[in-house]
Design an enzyme around this catalytic site. Structure first.
Site, PDB file in Angstrom:
ATOM      1  N   ASP A   1       5.475 -19.210 -19.814  1.00  0.00           N
ATOM      2  CA  ASP A   1       6.310 -19.170 -18.941  1.00  0.00           C
ATOM      3  C   ASP A   1       7.867 -19.825 -19.560  1.00  0.00           C
ATOM      4  O   ASP A   1       8.875 -19.607 -18.571  1.00  0.00           O
ATOM      5  CB  ASP A   1       6.034 -19.599 -17.269  1.00  0.00           C
ATOM      6  CG  ASP A   1       4.843 -18.626 -17.007  1.00  0.00           C
ATOM      7  OD1 ASP A   1       4.865 -17.480 -17.313  1.00  0.00           O
ATOM      8  OD2 ASP A   1       4.052 -19.119 -16.449  1.00  0.00           O
TER       9      ASP A   1
ATOM     10  N   ASP B   1       3.807 -21.505 -14.410  1.00  0.00           N
ATOM     11  CA  ASP B   1       3.202 -22.713 -14.637  1.00  0.00           C
ATOM     12  C   ASP B   1       2.791 -22.916 -16.112  1.00  0.00           C
ATOM     13  O   ASP B   1       2.138 -23.975 -16.416  1.00  0.00           O
ATOM     14  CB  ASP B   1       1.887 -22.564 -13.782  1.00  0.00           C
ATOM     15  CG  ASP B   1       0.658 -21.524 -14.227  1.00  0.00           C
ATOM     16  OD1 ASP B   1       1.232 -20.492 -14.737  1.00  0.00           O
ATOM     17  OD2 ASP B   1      -0.411 -22.296 -14.265  1.00  0.00           O
TER      18      ASP B   1
ATOM     19  N   ASP C   1       5.537 -15.569 -12.134  1.00  0.00           N
ATOM     20  CA  ASP C   1       4.187 -14.994 -13.020  1.00  0.00           C
ATOM     21  C   ASP C   1       2.997 -15.181 -11.861  1.00  0.00           C
ATOM     22  O   ASP C   1       3.152 -15.547 -10.819  1.00  0.00           O
ATOM     23  CB  ASP C   1       4.242 -16.518 -13.872  1.00  0.00           C
ATOM     24  CG  ASP C   1       2.829 -16.517 -14.295  1.00  0.00           C
ATOM     25  OD1 ASP C   1       2.461 -15.574 -15.127  1.00  0.00           O
ATOM     26  OD2 ASP C   1       1.893 -17.452 -14.528  1.00  0.00           O
TER      27      ASP C   1
END
Length: 649
Positions: free
Chosen positions: A533, A529, A336
């Site tokens: 996600d 995080d 990410d």
């Protein structure tokens, strides 16, 4: 006198603790001494009852712990195990008069068991030392404004805690007064203190090095980051890897096969190859020893526990042996962007002003207006300008465009380009270049012309580029998935050094891409995080969360990188690969020794003492090989460079 008595008490307590902790090793060594004495008596032709009694004593003293363990496990779980094979082999050796050989078998088996227990205790001590870092008391500011010392369990969210220099911080919270250097080794594994000031977050068990802090507790004691670390380590130590689970299932079946073959070997050779019954029984007893999978059983778990303990000390938390084994097989890592690769906080990368404009007045006006907004871009511009502000008037927030307000009689508009439609734009020649670098533009106009331009961008973490470079050098494909536009995504991906990237990804798109990579035969890890996600973290073969990520990410992930330190990711992969290499070495050694000893026994070349030494020696070797994972790894050149930059900063 009192001091001397106290010292003696502490010494006795320490000795008692050492004896309790190492009792298996002490008993094993004592049985070895008895064997040596018995052997000497036998050679000196002392009456047989004397040395046989000593051998029997060695049997009982050395073999008690393992015999109890094996019989208890067999009774409770209704499964056969290697301990039973060793007991039967020792009894069989004694039954045909090989007292010394049986005693040596018990001695070395007890010694290898003591070594395995030492490995387990070492990992347990690592957890206990971690738990000992948590303060038991805190100094709370009560409703009367007075300080009181209370137990941690009496604190609740919202309490105000006072922490002096040199004390450990007892809670997760936010600093409301004071500043200090905080040593966060218990959380991140990093010994270099981090400067913290009002508004910053601090964590339970970290050390206040040099300042007086007043902290507001924001998380319950049992929900602190430090407690989560402890729970993760405890769970990791109890969870087995797929290889360990296979070996455990294989052990019981293998033991049954060995017992059947040993029984046949005692009965058939006299009729098939002309061996005497004594020779057949002797060879069967040796087979019982050498075919036992002791070394095979010890090939995996000590290695996994050692790797988990070493990683926890270095700021990487594995939630189980399965995850560290899988991480060692990963060949694709998906990242990410926001909050993982980047800080999640935009900064002004460039600022430009019209040639004929009064820069001071514009800066003051912009800072005054933007200070009224909580938007991240507005806050970034205020931080960049660092100038005295005024109170604006006629403040108006135009949704989707920006802010309009009056400062010193001049009405300014601050926002995206469409908010200044039709006005002269002196910055047109540089806008495309700024966009290609991944910047977001904020324009300022005064009703007649655009007078200032601020380029802002979410910057990558200082260690991100080095981390991606390290992973690429390990032969891992690195892919960035982001919801950003293609231009910004391309700029970040190029700066960080990614193999490839995908822009404009929604959470469900990330899941679909991971499915696609897995369908292509890739072993995929996902690093993230945020709450968005969590689905991708759950789907990936290994989910890796940033330590300061959301609770959803932390709960879903299989591995946690403390303090968002991507620099630990290459370390984790290397540690996982090293563990897998050591496990393969252990299994190869264990199986190789078993095969060699079986062939030697069938050829009547092998005698019982050599069989015992060869087999149990291989068990000791695989355990010692596993303990190498506890050694502190030398930092790579990239990690050294990153650490030096932190020190310099």
């Amino acid at each position: 006198m009192t001091t001397s008595t106290t010292t003696d008490t502490h010494q006795r307590s320490a000795i008692r603790h050492a004896v309790e902790e190492h009792h298996e090793l002490i008993l094993a060594l004592f049985s070895g001494i008895l064997i040596l004495i018995a052997y000497a008596f036998e050679k000196l032709q002392i009456p047989a009852t004397v040395y046989v009694t000593l051998y029997l004593s060695a049997y009982v003293i050395g073999g008690y712990a393992k015999a109890k363990e094996g019989l208890t496990e067999t009774y409770q779980e209704k499964t056969l195990n290697v301990e039973l094979l060793m007991i039967l082999a020792a009894i069989g050796a004694a039954a045909i008069g090989y007292w010394m050989e049986g005693a040596i078998l018990i001695f070395i088996f007890a010694l290898s068991g003591a070594l395995e227990t030492y490995t387990m205790n070492k990992n347990e001590r690592a957890l206990q030392s971690l738990m000992s870092l948590q303060p038991e008391e805190a100094t709370r500011l009560n409703a009367d404004g007075k300080l009181e010392v209370i137990g941690i369990e009496q604190l609740s969210v919202g309490d105000i805690v006072y922490v002096r220099p040199g004390e450990r911080i007892p809670v997760d919270g936010t600093i409301i007064r004071g500043q200090a250097a905080i040593e966060e080794a218990s959380i991140t594994g990093e010994s270099i203190p981090v400067e913290k000031r009002t508004g910053d977050t601090v964590y339970n068990s970290t050390v206040n090095m040099n300042g007086v802090l007043t902290i507001e507790m924001t998380k319950a004691a049992d929900e602190s980051l430090f407690q989560k670390i402890i729970h993760m380590v405890q769970n990791a130590q109890s969870e087995q890897s797929p290889s360990a689970q296979f070996i455990e299932r294989f052990e019981s079946r293998y033991v049954k096969v060995v017992l059947v073959v040993v029984t046949l070997m005692m009965i058939l050779p006299p009729y098939l190859v002309g061996w005497s019954f004594e020779t057949s029984i002797y060879r069967a007893m040796i087979l019982l020893v050498v075919a036992s999978p002791c070394a095979l059983v010890a090939s995996i778990t000590p290695a996994a526990l050692s790797a988990i303990a070493a990683s926890a000390r270095n700021g990487v938390l594995f939630k189980g042996g399965a995850h560290i084994e899988t991480l060692g097989q990963v060949n694709t890592i998906v990242f990410d962007k926001t909050g993982t690769l980047t800080t999640g906080k935009p900064i002004v990368t460039e600022s430009h002003y019209a040639e004929d404009a009064n820069q001071f007045l514009i800066k003051q006006a912009v800072a005054s207006i933007e200070a009224q907004s909580n938007h991240p871009l507005a806050q970034a511009i205020v931080d960049h300008l660092q100038i005295e502000t005024q109170e604006p008037s006629a403040f108006k927030d135009v949704t989707g465009y920006g802010i309009e307000a009056t400062v010193s009689g001049v009405t300014y508009r601050i926002g995206k380009y469409g908010f200044h439609e039709g006005l002269n734009d002196p910055f047109r020649s540089m806008e495309q270049t700024l966009k290609e670098k991944g910047n977001t533009m904020v324009y300022v106009s005064n009703g007649e012309s655009i007078v200032a331009l601020y380029a802002l961008r979410d910057t990558i973490r200082p260690e991100a580029k080095a981390a991606i470079t390290s992973l690429n050098s390990l032969g891992i494909t690195t892919i960035m998935l982001t919801g950003d536009n293609p231009v910004t995504a391309a700029a970040i991906a190029e700066e960080a050094g990614f193999t490839s990237f995908v822009a404009e990804c929604l959470p469900e798109d990330k899941v679909n891409y991971i499915k696609q990579y897995q369908a292509d035969g890739q072993t995929v890890a996902m690093v993230g995080d945020g709450i968005n996600d969590a689905p991708a973290l759950a789907l990936a073969h290994v989910g890796i969360a940033m330590g300061e990520g959301t609770d959803a990410a932390l709960e879903t992930a299989d591995v946690v990188l403390m303090k968002n330190d991507l620099g630990r990711l290459a370390y984790a992969v290397n540690k996982a690969r090293k563990m897998n290499r050591i496990v393969k070495q252990n299994i190869t050694l264990a199986i190789g020794v078993i095969l060699i000893l079986i062939v030697s026994n069938l050829s009547q070349f092998l005698i019982m003492p050599f069989a015992v030494v060869g087999h149990e020696g291989s068990t000791i070797l695989v355990i010692l090989n596993s303990l190498r994972l506890l050694q502190k790894d030398a930092p790579s050149p990239i990690e050294m460079t990153t650490r030096l930059k932190k020190v310099a900063a």
